[in-house]
Design a protein around this motif. Sequence first.
Motif, PDB file in Angstrom:
ATOM      1  N   SER A 128      40.626  41.945  38.912  1.00 43.94           N
ATOM      2  CA  SER A 128      40.972  40.441  38.757  1.00 43.94           C
ATOM      3  C   SER A 128      41.162  39.775  40.237  1.00 43.94           C
ATOM      4  CB  SER A 128      42.182  40.358  38.006  1.00 43.94           C
ATOM      5  OG  SER A 128      43.059  41.006  38.399  1.00 43.94           O
ATOM      6  N   ASP A 129      41.040  40.434  41.185  1.00 40.58           N
ATOM      7  CA  ASP A 129      41.455  39.936  42.618  1.00 40.58           C
ATOM      8  C   ASP A 129      40.164  39.883  43.421  1.00 40.58           C
ATOM      9  OD1 ASP A 129      44.329  39.537  42.522  1.00 40.58           O
ATOM     10  OD2 ASP A 129      44.587  41.375  42.312  1.00 40.58           O
ATOM     11  N   HIS A 130      40.240  38.939  44.545  1.00 41.64           N
ATOM     12  CA  HIS A 130      39.344  38.523  45.216  1.00 41.64           C
ATOM     13  C   HIS A 130      39.596  38.494  46.697  1.00 41.64           C
ATOM     14  CE1 HIS A 130      36.421  38.035  41.853  1.00 41.64           C
ATOM     15  NE2 HIS A 130      37.384  37.329  41.431  1.00 41.64           N
ATOM     16  N   GLY A 131      38.720  38.701  47.517  1.00 44.09           N
ATOM     17  CA  GLY A 131      39.261  38.529  48.942  1.00 44.09           C
ATOM     18  C   GLY A 131      38.289  37.424  49.605  1.00 44.09           C
ATOM     19  N   CYS A 144      46.554  38.055  44.490  1.00 43.84           N
ATOM     20  CA  CYS A 144      47.414  39.197  43.794  1.00 43.84           C
ATOM     21  C   CYS A 144      47.539  38.624  42.547  1.00 43.84           C
ATOM     22  CB  CYS A 144      48.777  39.528  44.488  1.00 43.84           C
ATOM     23  SG  CYS A 144      49.804  41.014  43.934  1.00 43.84           S
ATOM     24  N   SER A 145      46.602  38.997  41.653  1.00 45.14           N
ATOM     25  CA  SER A 145      46.892  38.168  40.324  1.00 45.14           C
ATOM     26  C   SER A 145      47.916  38.828  39.314  1.00 45.14           C
ATOM     27  CB  SER A 145      45.350  38.622  39.476  1.00 45.14           C
ATOM     28  OG  SER A 145      44.256  37.827  40.057  1.00 45.14           O
ATOM     29  N   ARG A 146      48.258  39.949  39.631  1.00 41.83           N
ATOM     30  CA  ARG A 146      49.400  40.614  38.828  1.00 41.83           C
ATOM     31  C   ARG A 146      50.712  39.899  39.378  1.00 41.83           C
ATOM     32  NH1 ARG A 146      47.802  44.286  42.609  1.00 41.83           N
ATOM     33  NH2 ARG A 146      49.527  45.185  44.030  1.00 41.83           N
ATOM     34  N   CYS A 147      50.687  39.188  40.594  1.00 43.86           N
ATOM     35  CA  CYS A 147      51.685  38.682  41.067  1.00 43.86           C
ATOM     36  C   CYS A 147      51.971  37.387  40.576  1.00 43.86           C
ATOM     37  CB  CYS A 147      51.864  38.552  42.567  1.00 43.86           C
ATOM     38  SG  CYS A 147      51.588  39.991  43.411  1.00 43.86           S
ATOM     39  N   GLY A 148      51.233  36.869  39.697  1.00 45.68           N
ATOM     40  CA  GLY A 148      51.033  35.369  39.339  1.00 45.68           C
ATOM     41  C   GLY A 148      51.872  34.925  38.201  1.00 45.68           C
ATOM     42  N   ALA A 164      52.744  30.026  40.610  1.00 50.64           N
ATOM     43  CA  ALA A 164      52.204  31.457  41.039  1.00 50.64           C
ATOM     44  C   ALA A 164      51.791  31.433  42.225  1.00 50.64           C
ATOM     45  CB  ALA A 164      50.769  31.481  39.982  1.00 50.64           C
ATOM     46  N   SER A 165      52.836  31.074  43.118  1.00 52.34           N
ATOM     47  CA  SER A 165      52.556  31.189  44.656  1.00 52.34           C
ATOM     48  C   SER A 165      52.336  32.666  45.323  1.00 52.34           C
ATOM     49  CB  SER A 165      53.858  30.455  45.560  1.00 52.34           C
ATOM     50  OG  SER A 165      54.948  30.965  45.116  1.00 52.34           O
ATOM     51  N   ALA A 166      52.920  33.473  44.506  1.00 49.43           N
ATOM     52  CA  ALA A 166      53.020  34.822  45.012  1.00 49.43           C
ATOM     53  C   ALA A 166      51.608  35.551  44.699  1.00 49.43           C
ATOM     54  CB  ALA A 166      53.900  35.675  44.218  1.00 49.43           C
ATOM     55  N   ALA A 167      50.596  34.828  43.969  1.00 50.93           N
ATOM     56  CA  ALA A 167      49.418  35.215  43.877  1.00 50.93           C
ATOM     57  C   ALA A 167      48.322  34.968  44.954  1.00 50.93           C
ATOM     58  CB  ALA A 167      48.715  34.847  42.416  1.00 50.93           C
ATOM     59  N   ILE A 168      48.727  33.881  45.365  1.00 57.06           N
ATOM     60  CA  ILE A 168      47.786  33.226  46.449  1.00 57.06           C
ATOM     61  C   ILE A 168      47.956  33.976  47.809  1.00 57.06           C
ATOM     62  CG2 ILE A 168      47.357  31.007  47.664  1.00 57.06           C
ATOM     63  CD1 ILE A 168      48.828  29.720  45.133  1.00 57.06           C
TER      64      ILE A 168
END
Length: 205
Positions: A128-131, A144-148, A164-168
Motif C-alpha cells: 500500500s505504500d509508495h516512494g 507510511c499507510s499504516r501510520c494513517g 493522517a500526517s504521520a502517513a505522509i
Amino acid sequence: MQAMKARQLLVLALVVGVLGVSASLTLEQSPFKLRPLKTFYVVAYFWGYVFYDETFNEVPYIVVNRGDEVVINLIPASVIIRDPGLSARERTYVEYENRTHRSGVGELPPGDPRISLELVKAHEEGFSDHGFFIEGYNKGTYTCSRCGGGHNVRNSLQQVLQEASAAIGTIRLVADKPGSYTVYCIIYCGYGHPYLRVENAFIVL
C-alpha cells in the motif's frame, strides 16, 4: 572608553562590509536572500502520481524557479476515502485507481481486466505504500499507510493533512539546478512498480 568606541566602530565597519558584499552578489549567491517557499502535494496510487499545487489544484507537473525552496508532501492514496457509502475496500483508492484503468499500466492496455487482478493482488499482498525520488537531486521519501489512522472518511486533502500526517512523506530542497527531472517510486509496490515513473515531472526554470 576610547577602546570601547574603537571596538564598536570596528564591528559596525564589519557589518557594513558584509552587507555591501552581499548586495553585490546575485540573488542566488547572497546568503541573505529570502527564498520563496513553494509547496506541492503528490498523491501516490497504484500505479501513478497526481500532482497538486499549494491550493490543492491539480497540476500536470511540479514547476518552480531556480532558487526556490521546495516542499513536496507525498500522500498515499489509501488515506483518502471519499465515499462513505462504499465498503472500506471499495472506497479506498477508488478515485485514483480508476486512472490506472483508463490509462493502462505496463503491458496491460487501458480497460484490460488483468489490471483489476493486479490491483487486488497488490492490495492483498500489502503493497500500500509508495516512494518518490527526484533524479538529479537525489532526494526521496516514502509513505507510511499504516501510520494513517485507519480507514476514516476523509473528503479533502486538507483533512488528510490534519488527520493522517504521520502517513505522509516529505522532501525539502532548494531548487538550485535548472532542468527537467524524472521522478519515480523507490518502494516495491506490486506489478506496476517499474512503471511508477514520470519523465520531466520536476521542472526548475
